[in-house]
Design a protein around this motif. Structure first.
Motif, PDB file in Angstrom:
ATOM      1  N   ARG A  22      51.796  46.335  38.400  1.00 54.93           N
ATOM      2  CA  ARG A  22      50.606  46.209  39.237  1.00 54.93           C
ATOM      3  C   ARG A  22      50.106  44.761  39.292  1.00 54.93           C
ATOM      4  N   LEU A  56      48.163  43.503  42.405  1.00 58.36           N
ATOM      5  CA  LEU A  56      46.803  44.016  42.478  1.00 58.36           C
ATOM      6  C   LEU A  56      45.916  43.408  41.406  1.00 58.36           C
ATOM      7  N   LEU A  57      46.439  43.247  40.204  1.00 62.99           N
ATOM      8  CA  LEU A  57      45.661  42.682  39.096  1.00 62.99           C
ATOM      9  C   LEU A  57      45.238  41.242  39.385  1.00 62.99           C
ATOM     10  N   ALA A  92      44.943  39.939  42.450  1.00 64.38           N
ATOM     11  CA  ALA A  92      44.004  39.983  43.577  1.00 64.38           C
ATOM     12  C   ALA A  92      42.607  40.349  43.101  1.00 64.38           C
ATOM     13  N   GLU A  93      42.509  41.272  42.163  1.00 60.73           N
ATOM     14  CA  GLU A  93      41.200  41.684  41.639  1.00 60.73           C
ATOM     15  C   GLU A  93      40.490  40.539  40.926  1.00 60.73           C
ATOM     16  N   ARG A  94      41.273  39.625  40.365  1.00 57.83           N
ATOM     17  CA  ARG A  94      40.699  38.516  39.600  1.00 57.83           C
ATOM     18  C   ARG A  94      40.690  37.205  40.366  1.00 57.83           C
TER      19      ARG A  94
END
Length: 234
Positions: free
Chosen positions: A5, A8-9, A11-13
């Motif tokens: 992931r 996604l990880l 992008a979240e940060r």
């Protein structure tokens, strides 16, 4: 299906591949391959560094779905469609089939067929107001219903499998469907050459494809008309 992931990880940060490279001793190639889920896996030392950087447990790094999907392009009698969507019928003989086989670890595998129609030039009912580009080919990929088992109702694949995938696996599903459908263009060398000789994109040396995929998804792809390979996005 098992995948990481990392995309996604990050992008979240709000982290980029460059920033991860600078904060660890991992190469950009390694990070890029992980972001795109390219390669066979992740080494424990690499996973350790990423978990420490992202402040996560190893289990949070991975995404899992309890079945595998494989994609194959069936039939070899693909024919050129004429200038009417009225002819895009299941029994027209103008389509290939993409078979998506579902392996849940049981003895018997299920499969869903997606009818795949290829259309050169603008479809008769195409609404020019919806899109601002003229495409060279339109590919319509839609599920075929009710032809395998009596208990498989319309939408069984969507409700039992697609909707149970995470967003990242749904994206991977559409990516695989798009690539598999595009492979069918290898049988259209003459049509591709004809279109390229008269369309407005020939100076870019690219072949523009618009894909109408299941469940409301659409994609645009640029294809190298010589080697039939997908070109990277600008």
């Amino acid at each position: 299906m098992l995948a990481n992931r990392l995309n996604l990880l990050l992008a979240e940060r709000g982290l980029s591949i460059k920033e991860v490279h600078e904060k660890t001793n991992l190469s950009r190639t390694t990070i890029s391959n992980l972001v795109n889920n390219i390669g066979g896996g992740v080494q424990s030392a690499t996973l350790n560094q990423l978990c420490m950087l992202l402040k996560i447990q190893p289990g949070e790094f991975f995404d899992f779905c309890p079945f595998d999907l494989s994609f194959s392009l069936e039939n070899s009698d693909l024919k050129l469609l004429d200038n009417s969507l009225d002819n895009l019928t299941d029994d027209s003989g103008h389509s290939k089939e993409i078979r998506v086989t579902i392996d849940s670890g049981d003895a018997a595998s299920l499969y869903q067929v997606f009818n795949t129609n290829y259309y050169f030039g603008k479809p008769a009912r195409f609404d020019e107001r919806e899109y601002k580009y003229n495409f060279d080919v339109y590919i319509y990929v839609q599920p075929e219903y009710g032809s395998y088992k009596a208990d498989q109702s319309q939408g069984w694949f969507k409700s039992n499998y697609f909707e149970k995938m995470s967003i990242s696996f749904q994206k991977q599903f559409f990516d695989e469907l798009s690539v598999t459908a595009t492979k069918g263009l290898s049988e259209f060398s003459d049509q591709i050459e004809f279109v390229m000789n008269q369309n407005v994109n020939k100076e870019k040396k690219s072949f523009l494809i618009f894909l109408v995929l299941p469940y409301g998804e659409t994609r645009t792809i640029r294809l190298d008309p010589v080697n039939k390979k997908i070109m990277p996005k600008n």
